[in-house]
Motif scaffolding. Structure first.
Motif, mmCIF file in Angstrom:
data_model
loop_
_atom_site.group_PDB
_atom_site.id
_atom_site.type_symbol
_atom_site.label_atom_id
_atom_site.label_comp_id
_atom_site.label_asym_id
_atom_site.label_seq_id
_atom_site.Cartn_x
_atom_site.Cartn_y
_atom_site.Cartn_z
ATOM 1 N N ALA A 90 0.749 -1.069 0.025
ATOM 2 C CA ALA A 90 0.177 -0.163 0.026
ATOM 3 C C ALA A 90 0.874 1.341 0.069
ATOM 4 C CB ALA A 90 -1.012 -0.035 1.310
ATOM 5 N N GLY A 91 0.333 2.335 -0.596
ATOM 6 C CA GLY A 91 0.853 3.648 -0.473
ATOM 7 C C GLY A 91 1.866 3.871 -1.671
ATOM 8 N N ASN A 92 2.981 4.594 -1.357
ATOM 9 C CA ASN A 92 3.616 5.118 -2.361
ATOM 10 C C ASN A 92 5.238 5.515 -1.725
ATOM 11 O OD1 ASN A 92 3.911 7.851 -1.617
ATOM 12 N ND2 ASN A 92 2.092 8.269 -2.607
ATOM 13 N N ARG A 93 6.375 5.617 -2.294
ATOM 14 C CA ARG A 93 7.535 5.776 -1.942
ATOM 15 C C ARG A 93 7.728 7.160 -0.953
ATOM 16 N NH1 ARG A 93 6.847 7.276 -6.993
ATOM 17 N NH2 ARG A 93 7.955 9.207 -7.966
ATOM 18 N N GLN A 94 6.679 8.208 -0.687
ATOM 19 C CA GLN A 94 6.461 8.983 0.229
ATOM 20 C C GLN A 94 6.432 8.536 1.409
ATOM 21 O OE1 GLN A 94 4.991 12.837 -1.204
ATOM 22 N NE2 GLN A 94 4.086 13.236 0.823
ATOM 23 N N HIS A 95 5.637 7.756 1.489
ATOM 24 C CA HIS A 95 5.317 6.919 2.941
ATOM 25 C C HIS A 95 6.640 6.272 3.393
ATOM 26 C CE1 HIS A 95 1.173 7.109 0.814
ATOM 27 N NE2 HIS A 95 1.008 7.793 1.945
ATOM 28 N N ARG A 96 7.561 6.053 2.841
ATOM 29 C CA ARG A 96 8.880 5.397 3.218
ATOM 30 C C ARG A 96 9.956 6.299 3.300
ATOM 31 N NH1 ARG A 96 4.757 2.418 0.869
ATOM 32 N NH2 ARG A 96 4.278 0.563 1.993
ATOM 33 N N ALA A 97 9.496 7.743 3.252
ATOM 34 C CA ALA A 97 10.595 8.562 3.292
ATOM 35 C C ALA A 97 11.365 8.899 4.620
ATOM 36 C CB ALA A 97 10.037 9.906 2.861
ATOM 37 N N ALA A 98 10.467 8.502 5.720
ATOM 38 C CA ALA A 98 11.023 8.565 7.046
ATOM 39 C C ALA A 98 12.382 7.694 7.326
ATOM 40 C CB ALA A 98 9.782 8.643 8.021
ATOM 41 N N LEU A 99 11.903 6.673 6.773
ATOM 42 C CA LEU A 99 12.887 5.545 7.007
ATOM 43 C C LEU A 99 14.174 5.810 6.075
ATOM 44 C CD1 LEU A 99 13.787 2.683 7.801
ATOM 45 C CD2 LEU A 99 12.713 1.743 5.947
ATOM 46 N N ALA A 100 13.969 6.294 4.848
ATOM 47 C CA ALA A 100 15.164 6.613 4.054
ATOM 48 C C ALA A 100 16.054 7.640 4.496
ATOM 49 C CB ALA A 100 14.489 7.094 2.699
ATOM 50 N N GLN A 101 15.264 8.583 5.214
ATOM 51 C CA GLN A 101 15.949 9.774 6.033
ATOM 52 C C GLN A 101 17.001 9.470 6.794
ATOM 53 O OE1 GLN A 101 13.559 13.009 7.337
ATOM 54 N NE2 GLN A 101 12.311 12.917 5.286
ATOM 55 N N GLU A 102 16.550 8.369 7.824
ATOM 56 C CA GLU A 102 17.132 7.777 8.910
ATOM 57 C C GLU A 102 18.364 7.175 8.324
ATOM 58 O OE1 GLU A 102 16.756 8.439 12.209
ATOM 59 O OE2 GLU A 102 15.213 9.921 11.782
ATOM 60 N N LEU A 103 18.100 6.265 7.324
ATOM 61 C CA LEU A 103 19.308 5.357 6.759
ATOM 62 C C LEU A 103 20.364 6.409 6.054
ATOM 63 C CD1 LEU A 103 17.233 2.579 4.938
ATOM 64 C CD2 LEU A 103 18.523 2.442 7.241
#
Length: 286
Positions: A90-103
């Motif tokens: 579900a969702g799109n890549r923006q919904h995983r941005a928080a994880l990407a920021q932390e990594l």
């Protein structure tokens, strides 16, 4: 008269059984026809640009073997190592941005993909199609971004565990982290829809437990992350995947499937950073 009453009762019973049978067949037929609309729940395109969502990120295009151009977000690593993030259903890549920021804050590069049909991308999702999308993503890292094979870590989230575990059988990563993996989509579907013959109906199967035992993954370290209160992928499925894979297990107490702690929380970030460090990828652990 008694014979007449008995005959009427038999007729009524047969009629009720027929109506129930027709209703059940109708439900099964609908499940067969509309199953992919139930499995794949894409949302509209992101409302932010790559750089707005993740500092330092840029938009890239992934070209699939069947000719689709898929938008993705890419963050260059500080020194070495890129995490390929395969999202859930579900969702799109923006919904995983928080994880990407932390990594990225820990020095890791990130390729945050969206599947076909997701986030404004063309096409319609299927198991075979998502496999093509994942291959396009890893081939982008190798050929265009110039990332060495031994500097790529796969992170799969829920449905994405099926995507990256299959990808790993052809393109083994340096390490693989599976968040809320299931043994197979058929198993978890049967768990939730006990009254339907899910294993017979299902077109897309994602056999994660089978993939993680593939000979190509013999030397790939695997980490399984699970939430102890996951109501979508019950923990016994994730534990079984960990067991057959010989994986390291990270439990997040009290976490349900869509809780922030299981999506971009400290334990998830730490597990990915540690898995990267264990294979010699020099992330900066904060």
């Amino acid at each position: 008269m008694k014979g007449m009453s008995r005959a009427r009762l038999v007729r009524r019973t047969l009629i009720v059984a027929l109506v129930v049978g027709i209703a059940y067949v109708t439900i099964v037929a609908a499940a067969w026809v509309f199953q992919r609309q139930l499995i794949y729940l894409p949302s509209s395109p992101p409302t932010l640009t790559a750089a707005e969502a993740i500092p330092g990120a840029r938009e890239v295009e992934l070209t699939t073997s069947d000719g689709l151009e898929l938008s993705a977000w890419f963050v260059e690593p500080d020194t070495q190592g890129v995490v390929l993030i395969a999202p859930g259903n579900a969702g799109n890549r923006q919904h995983r941005a928080a994880l990407a920021q932390e990594l990225a804050a820990n020095g890791l590069g990130v390729l945050l993909m969206d599947y076909r049909g997701y986030g404004g991308n063309p096409g319609s999702p299927t198991e075979f199609g998502l496999a093509q999308d994942a291959r396009a993503a890893v081939e982008y890292l190798y050929a265009e971004a110039g990332v060495p094979h031994d500097q790529v870590v796969y992170f799969g989230e829920s449905l994405g565990t099926g995507v990256v575990s299959e990808l790993a059988t052809e393109y083994p990563p340096a390490a693989m982290v599976l968040r809320s993996p299931f043994t197979s989509l058929a198993d978890v579907g049967q768990h939730h829809y006990r009254f339907l013959p899910v294993r017979w109906l299902l077109k897309d199967r994602y056999p994660v437990a089978e993939h993680v035992t593939h000979p190509a993954l013999e030397s790939v370290p695997i980490t399984v992350i699970l939430g102890t209160r996951d109501s979508v992928v019950p923990t016994h499925f994730s534990r079984h995947v960990a067991e057959v894979a010989g994986a390291n297990v990270v439990e997040i107490a009290g976490a349900n499937h869509n809780d922030r702690s299981l999506n971009s929380g400290e334990d998830v970030v730490r597990a990915i950073v540690q898995a990267s460090a264990d294979v010699g990828i020099n992330a900066t652990q904060e």
